[in-house]
Design a protein around this motif. Structure first.
Motif, PDB file in Angstrom:
ATOM      1  N   ALA A   1       0.820  -1.222   0.000  1.00  0.00           N
ATOM      2  CA  ALA A   1       0.000   0.000   0.000  1.00  0.00           C
ATOM      3  C   ALA A   1       0.851   1.269   0.000  1.00  0.00           C
ATOM      4  CB  ALA A   1      -0.914  -0.008   1.217  1.00  0.00           C
TER       5      ALA A   1
ATOM      6  N   TRP B   1       1.145   5.678   0.853  1.00  0.00           N
ATOM      7  CA  TRP B   1       0.968   6.459   2.073  1.00  0.00           C
ATOM      8  C   TRP B   1      -0.196   7.440   2.021  1.00  0.00           C
ATOM      9  CZ3 TRP B   1       0.783  11.587   1.394  1.00  0.00           C
ATOM     10  CH2 TRP B   1       1.330  12.086   0.219  1.00  0.00           C
ATOM     11  N   ASN B   2      -0.713   7.740   0.807  1.00  0.00           N
ATOM     12  CA  ASN B   2      -1.576   8.936   0.715  1.00  0.00           C
ATOM     13  C   ASN B   2      -2.975   8.765   1.300  1.00  0.00           C
ATOM     14  OD1 ASN B   2      -2.127   7.312  -1.562  1.00  0.00           O
ATOM     15  ND2 ASN B   2      -2.951   9.058  -2.662  1.00  0.00           N
TER      16      ASN B   2
ATOM     17  N   LYS C   1       1.679  -4.979   3.433  1.00  0.00           N
ATOM     18  CA  LYS C   1       2.771  -4.068   3.793  1.00  0.00           C
ATOM     19  C   LYS C   1       2.301  -2.624   3.607  1.00  0.00           C
ATOM     20  CE  LYS C   1       6.086  -1.895   2.029  1.00  0.00           C
ATOM     21  NZ  LYS C   1       6.126  -0.629   2.786  1.00  0.00           N
TER      22      LYS C   1
ATOM     23  N   GLU D   1       5.795   3.038   4.730  1.00  0.00           N
ATOM     24  CA  GLU D   1       6.733   3.470   5.784  1.00  0.00           C
ATOM     25  C   GLU D   1       6.645   4.980   6.005  1.00  0.00           C
ATOM     26  OE1 GLU D   1       7.312   2.553   2.766  1.00  0.00           O
ATOM     27  OE2 GLU D   1       9.079   3.486   1.852  1.00  0.00           O
TER      28      GLU D   1
ATOM     29  N   SER E   1       9.745  -4.344   1.265  1.00  0.00           N
ATOM     30  CA  SER E   1       8.872  -4.538   0.112  1.00  0.00           C
ATOM     31  C   SER E   1       9.569  -5.420  -0.934  1.00  0.00           C
ATOM     32  CB  SER E   1       8.554  -3.161  -0.478  1.00  0.00           C
ATOM     33  OG  SER E   1       7.561  -3.233  -1.428  1.00  0.00           O
TER      34      SER E   1
ATOM     35  N   GLY F   1       0.277   2.295  -5.849  1.00  0.00           N
ATOM     36  CA  GLY F   1       1.413   3.205  -5.719  1.00  0.00           C
ATOM     37  C   GLY F   1       1.770   3.826  -7.057  1.00  0.00           C
ATOM     38  N   SER F   2       3.037   4.180  -7.189  1.00  0.00           N
ATOM     39  CA  SER F   2       3.471   4.926  -8.375  1.00  0.00           C
ATOM     40  C   SER F   2       3.680   4.002  -9.580  1.00  0.00           C
ATOM     41  CB  SER F   2       4.794   5.634  -8.053  1.00  0.00           C
ATOM     42  OG  SER F   2       5.762   4.667  -7.708  1.00  0.00           O
TER      43      SER F   2
ATOM     44  N   GLU G   1      -2.718  -0.581  -9.036  1.00  0.00           N
ATOM     45  CA  GLU G   1      -3.514   0.657  -8.928  1.00  0.00           C
ATOM     46  C   GLU G   1      -2.509   1.797  -8.911  1.00  0.00           C
ATOM     47  OE1 GLU G   1      -6.895   1.100  -8.635  1.00  0.00           O
ATOM     48  OE2 GLU G   1      -7.388  -1.019  -8.795  1.00  0.00           O
ATOM     49  N   LEU G   2      -2.367   2.494 -10.043  1.00  0.00           N
ATOM     50  CA  LEU G   2      -1.272   3.457 -10.184  1.00  0.00           C
ATOM     51  C   LEU G   2      -1.790   4.893 -10.337  1.00  0.00           C
ATOM     52  CD1 LEU G   2       0.812   1.197 -12.614  1.00  0.00           C
ATOM     53  CD2 LEU G   2       0.849   1.216 -10.117  1.00  0.00           C
TER      54      LEU G   2
ATOM     55  N   CYS H   1      -4.560  10.204  -5.830  1.00  0.00           N
ATOM     56  CA  CYS H   1      -4.242   9.669  -7.166  1.00  0.00           C
ATOM     57  C   CYS H   1      -5.240  10.121  -8.220  1.00  0.00           C
ATOM     58  CB  CYS H   1      -4.189   8.151  -7.114  1.00  0.00           C
ATOM     59  SG  CYS H   1      -5.706   7.430  -6.463  1.00  0.00           S
TER      60      CYS H   1
ATOM     61  N   GLU I   1       3.394  13.560 -12.724  1.00  0.00           N
ATOM     62  CA  GLU I   1       2.198  13.637 -11.883  1.00  0.00           C
ATOM     63  C   GLU I   1       2.498  14.623 -10.748  1.00  0.00           C
ATOM     64  OE1 GLU I   1       1.400   9.925  -9.889  1.00  0.00           O
ATOM     65  OE2 GLU I   1      -0.502  10.625  -9.072  1.00  0.00           O
TER      66      GLU I   1
ATOM     67  N   PHE J   1     -13.203   0.541  -9.731  1.00  0.00           N
ATOM     68  CA  PHE J   1     -12.184   1.577  -9.587  1.00  0.00           C
ATOM     69  C   PHE J   1     -10.834   1.031 -10.021  1.00  0.00           C
ATOM     70  CE2 PHE J   1      -8.831   3.796  -7.311  1.00  0.00           C
ATOM     71  CZ  PHE J   1      -9.076   5.077  -7.782  1.00  0.00           C
TER      72      PHE J   1
HETATM   73  P1  NAD Z   1       5.287   4.362  -4.087  1.00  0.00           P
HETATM   74  O1  NAD Z   1       5.149   3.617  -5.359  1.00  0.00           O
HETATM   75  O2  NAD Z   1       6.527   5.136  -3.861  1.00  0.00           O
HETATM   76  O3  NAD Z   1       5.164   3.363  -2.822  1.00  0.00           O
HETATM   77  C1  NAD Z   1       4.112   2.447  -2.692  1.00  0.00           C
HETATM   78  C2  NAD Z   1       4.589   1.243  -1.880  1.00  0.00           C
HETATM   79  O4  NAD Z   1       5.638   0.612  -2.588  1.00  0.00           O
HETATM   80  C3  NAD Z   1       5.107   1.576  -0.485  1.00  0.00           C
HETATM   81  O5  NAD Z   1       4.598   0.625   0.428  1.00  0.00           O
HETATM   82  C4  NAD Z   1       6.614   1.474  -0.628  1.00  0.00           C
HETATM   83  O6  NAD Z   1       7.255   1.005   0.537  1.00  0.00           O
HETATM   84  C5  NAD Z   1       6.775   0.466  -1.740  1.00  0.00           C
HETATM   85  N1  NAD Z   1       7.981   0.737  -2.556  1.00  0.00           N
HETATM   86  C6  NAD Z   1       8.528   1.959  -2.845  1.00  0.00           C
HETATM   87  N2  NAD Z   1       9.611   1.815  -3.636  1.00  0.00           N
HETATM   88  C7  NAD Z   1       9.758   0.493  -3.845  1.00  0.00           C
HETATM   89  C8  NAD Z   1      10.674  -0.276  -4.599  1.00  0.00           C
HETATM   90  N3  NAD Z   1      11.696   0.283  -5.253  1.00  0.00           N
HETATM   91  N4  NAD Z   1      10.532  -1.630  -4.608  1.00  0.00           N
HETATM   92  C9  NAD Z   1       9.520  -2.218  -3.958  1.00  0.00           C
HETATM   93  N5  NAD Z   1       8.611  -1.537  -3.220  1.00  0.00           N
HETATM   94  C10 NAD Z   1       8.722  -0.194  -3.174  1.00  0.00           C
HETATM   95  O7  NAD Z   1       3.985   5.295  -3.983  1.00  0.00           O
HETATM   96  P2  NAD Z   1       3.577   6.349  -2.867  1.00  0.00           P
HETATM   97  O8  NAD Z   1       4.498   7.516  -2.908  1.00  0.00           O
HETATM   98  O9  NAD Z   1       3.389   5.665  -1.564  1.00  0.00           O
HETATM   99  O10 NAD Z   1       2.127   6.791  -3.410  1.00  0.00           O
HETATM  100  C11 NAD Z   1       1.966   7.756  -4.404  1.00  0.00           C
HETATM  101  C12 NAD Z   1       1.656   7.141  -5.756  1.00  0.00           C
HETATM  102  O11 NAD Z   1       0.633   6.186  -5.642  1.00  0.00           O
HETATM  103  C13 NAD Z   1       1.146   8.182  -6.733  1.00  0.00           C
HETATM  104  O12 NAD Z   1       1.709   7.949  -8.005  1.00  0.00           O
HETATM  105  C14 NAD Z   1      -0.360   7.930  -6.785  1.00  0.00           C
HETATM  106  O13 NAD Z   1      -0.983   8.330  -7.970  1.00  0.00           O
HETATM  107  C15 NAD Z   1      -0.420   6.454  -6.584  1.00  0.00           C
HETATM  108  N6  NAD Z   1      -1.686   6.036  -5.997  1.00  0.00           N
HETATM  109  C16 NAD Z   1      -2.561   5.326  -6.749  1.00  0.00           C
HETATM  110  C17 NAD Z   1      -3.795   4.971  -6.224  1.00  0.00           C
HETATM  111  C18 NAD Z   1      -4.816   4.207  -7.005  1.00  0.00           C
HETATM  112  O14 NAD Z   1      -5.750   3.721  -6.378  1.00  0.00           O
HETATM  113  N7  NAD Z   1      -4.681   4.081  -8.301  1.00  0.00           N
HETATM  114  C19 NAD Z   1      -4.101   5.341  -4.912  1.00  0.00           C
HETATM  115  C20 NAD Z   1      -3.167   6.038  -4.170  1.00  0.00           C
HETATM  116  C21 NAD Z   1      -1.955   6.388  -4.723  1.00  0.00           C
END
Ligand code: NAD
Length: 443
Positions: free
Chosen positions: A96, A98-99, A122, A125, A157, A172-173, A194-195, A228, A318, A386
């Motif tokens: 998951a 953080w947002n 997970k 952090e 992770s 995440g991203s 879900e990006l 997001c 973004e 979604f």
């Molecule tokens: P992130 O991708 O940096 O981190 C997400 C998760 O991945 C965290 O738990 C982190 O510990 C883990 N992670 C980070 N780097 C990693 C790596 N190199 N290898 C393995 N795991 C790793 O995203 P974020 O900053 O927590 O969230 C913001 C992003 O998430 C934005 O791009 C946003 O658009 C997207 N987002 C999407 C949705 C959706 O539902 N589509 C919802 C919320 C956020």
């Protein structure tokens, strides 16, 4: 070996979870505030109430969803009764962001448990307070071999991703989404990603401008723009642009006062790294409102930018913060030129009262989901899937779809013995003509 939980056990687990999250609501709200000054109102509206509602809906419908579902048989199999048997995948990994740190852990977790899986989750952090409460909730609710919460950062992770799973659900991203997809490919593990992306928000000439401004300000600055599906940039008909800007300024002041830093309703940027990134997006831009920052509390004020160059940083990545670029357009070709510069977005928003224009835009562009004359609210309907498309994601969830996402649908034909149509059996001599006729009638 699949860890099969019977329906009653799943339901009891979810009921226990409901009780725990209801008891812990105050702690969750406090933790979200400690992590990034999330206002209690937003914590309830976008995190805790969503999870309680998803839990109640799932518990109520679980018997129905988990039952084998009868589908119409094929004439070619006559006589038969055909079914879909949902079965758990097995071991699920949920990672998951953080947002919305609470909601984006529990929404998939509820569905994975409902579908009968074992789960390892997970949380992020970057929200240590919320993640700690999440771990406590999970520990107090589930047996260890059923649902486990693993706390930690990127290394944790990566270690989890190096193991074999039956399904990975990642939010995440885009960058990390690709890392997850690669790790999953090693074991041919199915994934939901879900990006994010750059979500356009079009304001056409016939829009109700005052209301549009209110709804855009709400959708953009909720969670300080760290959403997001927040509108990333505005595309506004050139003729109404000055009026819309005036209304946007008014609505920002109405919502957060003259000094949003003092507003209890305005969150902060999650950490220094992201705060610095927001500042870098402001470089060399024309600021119409805001642009104020403070290192003490990682504050960035609600900010409107005028006509940033498409080559500037703010129009390349973004934004994921409270900065809203405003670009005027003259023709639909201008819209197309800008929107198609980017990968398919997670959301698109369109403010217009011209039905023909609305349908044209909805047909022309590919995106995960969106709203006409509002922002964000498509997220709140359990009957709408979604998820993204292309680079904004793979797969979709919410409501019944979440249960289906974490279930493999086993296709079963129960054939009757009272009749056996023999044409399919060898020897085939003299049967081809009859086969062709049958195929013509029944296809
Ligand atoms: P992130 O991708 O940096 O981190 C997400 C998760 O991945 C965290 O738990 C982190 O510990 C883990 N992670 C980070 N780097 C990693 C790596 N190199 N290898 C393995 N795991 C790793 O995203 P974020 O900053 O927590 O969230 C913001 C992003 O998430 C934005 O791009 C946003 O658009 C997207 N987002 C999407 C949705 C959706 O539902 N589509 C919802 C919320 C956020």
């Amino acid at each position: 070996m699949i860890f099969k939980t019977d329906l009653n056990y799943r339901k009891q687990s979810l009921l226990k979870l409901l009780l725990t999250v209801e008891n812990k609501e105050a702690e969750i709200i406090q933790a979200l505030h400690d992590d990034f000054k999330k206002p209690a109102f937003e914590a309830v509206a976008t995190e805790t109430s969503f999870i309680v509602s998803e839990l109640k809906y799932t518990i109520k419908n679980l018997n129905l969803w988990a039952k084998p579902q009868r589908v119409l048989p094929s004439f070619l199999n006559f006589p038969s009764a055909d079914y879909l048997y949902p079965e758990p995948y097995g071991k699920i990994l949920i990672i998951a962001p953080w947002n919305y740190p609470y909601q984006l852990v529990f929404a998939p977790l509820i569905a994975a448990v409902a579908a009968g899986n074992q789960v390892v989750v997970k949380p992020s952090e970057l929200t240590p307070n919320t993640s700690k409460v999440i771990a406590e909730i999970i520990q107090a609710t589930f047996e260890e071999n059923h649902v486990q919460c693993v706390l930690g950062g990127i290394d944790v992770s990566q270690n989890l991703l190096s193991q074999r799973w039956d399904y990975i659900f990642f939010t995440g991203s885009v960058t990390v989404g690709k890392i997850v997809a690669k790790a999953a490919a090693v074991h041919l593990t199915p994934v939901t990603l879900e990006l994010g992306g750059k979500n356009p928000c079009i304001v056409e000439a016939t829009a109700n401008l005052k209301l549009a401004a209110k709804r855009i300000v709400w959708g953009k600055f909720l969670n300080a723009g760290q959403t997001c599906i927040a509108p990333d940039y505005l595309l506004v008909d050139q003729n109404i642009k000055p009026k819309l800007i005036e209304y946007l300024k008014e609505e920002i002041t109405l919502a957060y006062g003259e000094n949003p830093q003092k507003s209890p309703d305005y969150p902060r940027i999650i950490n220094e790294k992201n705060w610095r990134r927001q500042i870098s997006l402001l470089e060399n831009q024309v600021v119409l409102l805001g642009g104020k920052t403070s290192a003490d509390d990682f504050y960035v004020s609600p900010t409107l930018l005028d006509e940033p160059s498409l080559d500037s940083l703010v129009m390349q990545e973004e934004i994921f913060g409270p900065i809203l670029p405003i670009l005027g357009y003259k023709t639909e070709a201008d819209l197309e030129r800008i929107i198609t510069r980017y990968e398919k977005p997670l959301s698109l928003y369109l403010f217009s009262q011209n039905k023909k224009f609305v349908e044209k835009i909805l047909a022309q562009y590919s995106f995960g989901g969106g709203c006409v004359n509002d922002t964000l609210i498509h997220f709140a309907n359990k009957r709408l899937p979604f998820g993204g498309v292309g680079h904004s994601g793979i797969g979709a969830y919410h409501g019944k779809r979440s249960f289906e996402l974490f279930s493999h649908q086993k296709a079963i034909v129960k054939k009757a013995n009272w009749l056996d149509i023999t044409i399919r059996y060898a020897p085939y001599k003299g049967k081809l003509g009859t086969l062709k006729k049958l195929l013509k009638w029944f296809s």
